[in-house]
Design an enzyme around this catalytic site. Structure first.
Site, PDB file in Angstrom:
ATOM      1  N   GLY A 114      17.501 -13.450  -9.378  1.00 19.67           N
ATOM      2  CA  GLY A 114      17.369 -14.866  -9.682  1.00 19.67           C
ATOM      3  C   GLY A 114      15.925 -15.227  -9.941  1.00 19.67           C
ATOM      4  O   GLY A 114      15.012 -14.519  -9.505  1.00 19.67           O
ATOM      5  N   GLN A 168       8.566 -20.515 -10.681  1.00 20.49           N
ATOM      6  CA  GLN A 168       8.030 -19.161 -10.491  1.00 20.49           C
ATOM      7  C   GLN A 168       7.309 -18.635 -11.730  1.00 20.49           C
ATOM      8  O   GLN A 168       6.548 -17.679 -11.641  1.00 20.49           O
ATOM      9  CB  GLN A 168       9.159 -18.185 -10.117  1.00 20.49           C
ATOM     10  CG  GLN A 168       9.754 -18.451  -8.749  1.00 20.49           C
ATOM     11  CD  GLN A 168      10.800 -17.407  -8.426  1.00 20.49           C
ATOM     12  OE1 GLN A 168      11.957 -17.564  -8.798  1.00 20.49           O
ATOM     13  NE2 GLN A 168      10.407 -16.342  -7.753  1.00 20.49           N
ATOM     14  N   CYS A 190      11.907 -11.975  -2.696  1.00 19.75           N
ATOM     15  CA  CYS A 190      11.589 -12.933  -3.748  1.00 19.75           C
ATOM     16  C   CYS A 190      10.522 -12.338  -4.656  1.00 19.75           C
ATOM     17  O   CYS A 190       9.571 -11.735  -4.162  1.00 19.75           O
ATOM     18  CB  CYS A 190      11.077 -14.219  -3.108  1.00 19.75           C
ATOM     19  SG  CYS A 190      10.571 -15.472  -4.288  1.00 19.75           S
ATOM     20  N   LEU A 191      10.690 -12.502  -5.964  1.00 18.70           N
ATOM     21  CA  LEU A 191       9.699 -11.959  -6.902  1.00 18.70           C
ATOM     22  C   LEU A 191       8.326 -12.615  -6.713  1.00 18.70           C
ATOM     23  O   LEU A 191       7.310 -12.030  -7.092  1.00 18.70           O
ATOM     24  CB  LEU A 191      10.180 -12.147  -8.347  1.00 18.70           C
ATOM     25  CG  LEU A 191      11.434 -11.353  -8.744  1.00 18.70           C
ATOM     26  CD1 LEU A 191      11.861 -11.693 -10.168  1.00 18.70           C
ATOM     27  CD2 LEU A 191      11.201  -9.843  -8.609  1.00 18.70           C
ATOM     28  N   HIS A 220      18.586 -19.935  -2.491  1.00 20.66           N
ATOM     29  CA  HIS A 220      17.201 -19.476  -2.629  1.00 20.66           C
ATOM     30  C   HIS A 220      16.545 -20.112  -3.865  1.00 20.66           C
ATOM     31  O   HIS A 220      15.429 -20.626  -3.790  1.00 20.66           O
ATOM     32  CB  HIS A 220      17.202 -17.946  -2.733  1.00 20.66           C
ATOM     33  CG  HIS A 220      15.865 -17.310  -2.925  1.00 20.66           C
ATOM     34  ND1 HIS A 220      15.301 -16.448  -2.001  1.00 20.66           N
ATOM     35  CD2 HIS A 220      14.971 -17.408  -3.936  1.00 20.66           C
ATOM     36  CE1 HIS A 220      14.118 -16.053  -2.453  1.00 20.66           C
ATOM     37  NE2 HIS A 220      13.891 -16.618  -3.627  1.00 20.66           N
ATOM     38  N   GLU A 221      17.263 -20.090  -4.996  1.00 21.60           N
ATOM     39  CA  GLU A 221      16.681 -20.611  -6.244  1.00 21.60           C
ATOM     40  C   GLU A 221      16.550 -22.133  -6.203  1.00 21.60           C
ATOM     41  O   GLU A 221      15.562 -22.685  -6.686  1.00 21.60           O
ATOM     42  CB  GLU A 221      17.503 -20.161  -7.455  1.00 21.60           C
ATOM     43  CG  GLU A 221      17.628 -18.637  -7.630  1.00 21.60           C
ATOM     44  CD  GLU A 221      16.319 -17.882  -7.531  1.00 21.60           C
ATOM     45  OE1 GLU A 221      15.258 -18.438  -7.875  1.00 21.60           O
ATOM     46  OE2 GLU A 221      16.336 -16.715  -7.087  1.00 21.60           O
ATOM     47  N   HIS A 246      13.453 -23.150  -4.463  1.00 20.39           N
ATOM     48  CA  HIS A 246      12.243 -23.077  -5.297  1.00 20.39           C
ATOM     49  C   HIS A 246      11.995 -24.394  -6.027  1.00 20.39           C
ATOM     50  O   HIS A 246      10.858 -24.806  -6.223  1.00 20.39           O
ATOM     51  CB  HIS A 246      12.384 -21.966  -6.352  1.00 20.39           C
ATOM     52  CG  HIS A 246      11.992 -20.601  -5.869  1.00 20.39           C
ATOM     53  ND1 HIS A 246      10.737 -20.308  -5.392  1.00 20.39           N
ATOM     54  CD2 HIS A 246      12.695 -19.440  -5.819  1.00 20.39           C
ATOM     55  CE1 HIS A 246      10.691 -19.019  -5.061  1.00 20.39           C
ATOM     56  NE2 HIS A 246      11.861 -18.467  -5.301  1.00 20.39           N
TER      57      HIS A 246
END
Ligand code: ZN
Length: 161
Positions: free
Chosen positions: A46, A51, A88-89, A130-131, A134
């Site tokens: 995701g 991000q 997480c990226l 999670h997304e 963000h």
């Protein structure tokens, strides 16, 4: 399509609230394509627009069942509980344990601007939460239970066993 640079922890844009998308124009569609390419190249499941440095409420996901695009997502129902490792990226090389709902329902617009409802369980439910976090300027590390661990150290430790 072009790969975009992923902002990492410490970058203040990750702490800001993203704005709703009023109009899905060529700029937003290019952003969506770039986000998908970036997510796949980085082996993520995701990615949220903040991000890649864009404060718009756009999310892309793929938990192995094909790409999902959510514009202006809103979680409408949460059910049950799951506890497990999350990464997480934007927090490269780290994992931590987070409790999330087992099942989540969300409303969003697709890339054509059409409203749809998505219900996800397990990894997809975790990913939706999670997304969406963000988009409100939150990282999973804020909700971590126990330490934020180093992935590499853990892999090495396992090899030594
Ligand atoms: Zn993330």
């Amino acid at each position: 399509m072009a790969k975009r640079t992923i902002r990492t922890v410490g970058d203040r844009i990750l702490t800001k609230t993203a704005r709703s998308v009023e109009h899905l124009g060529p700029k937003e569609l290019t952003l969506i394509d770039d986000m998908l390419e970036t997510m796949y190249e980085e082996n993520g499941v995701g990615l949220a627009a903040p991000q890649v440095g864009v404060l718009k409420r756009i999310v892309v996901m793929d938990v192995g069942e094909g790409p999902i695009v959510m514009v202006n997502p809103r979680i409408t129902a949460r059910e049950g509980e799951q506890t497990g490792d999350e990464g997480c990226l934007s927090v490269p090389g780290k994992v931590a344990c987070v409790t999330r709902p087992e099942k989540v329902t969300a409303e969003a617009l697709d890339r054509e601007g059409k409203p749809f409802v998505i219900t996800g369980e397990g990894l997809l439910a975790r990913c939706i939460c999670h997304e969406c976090d963000h988009l409100d300027g939150h990282l999973y590390t804020e909700f971590a239970e126990g330490p934020v661990r180093d992935v590499e150290e853990e892999a090495e430790a396992e090899e030594e066993e």
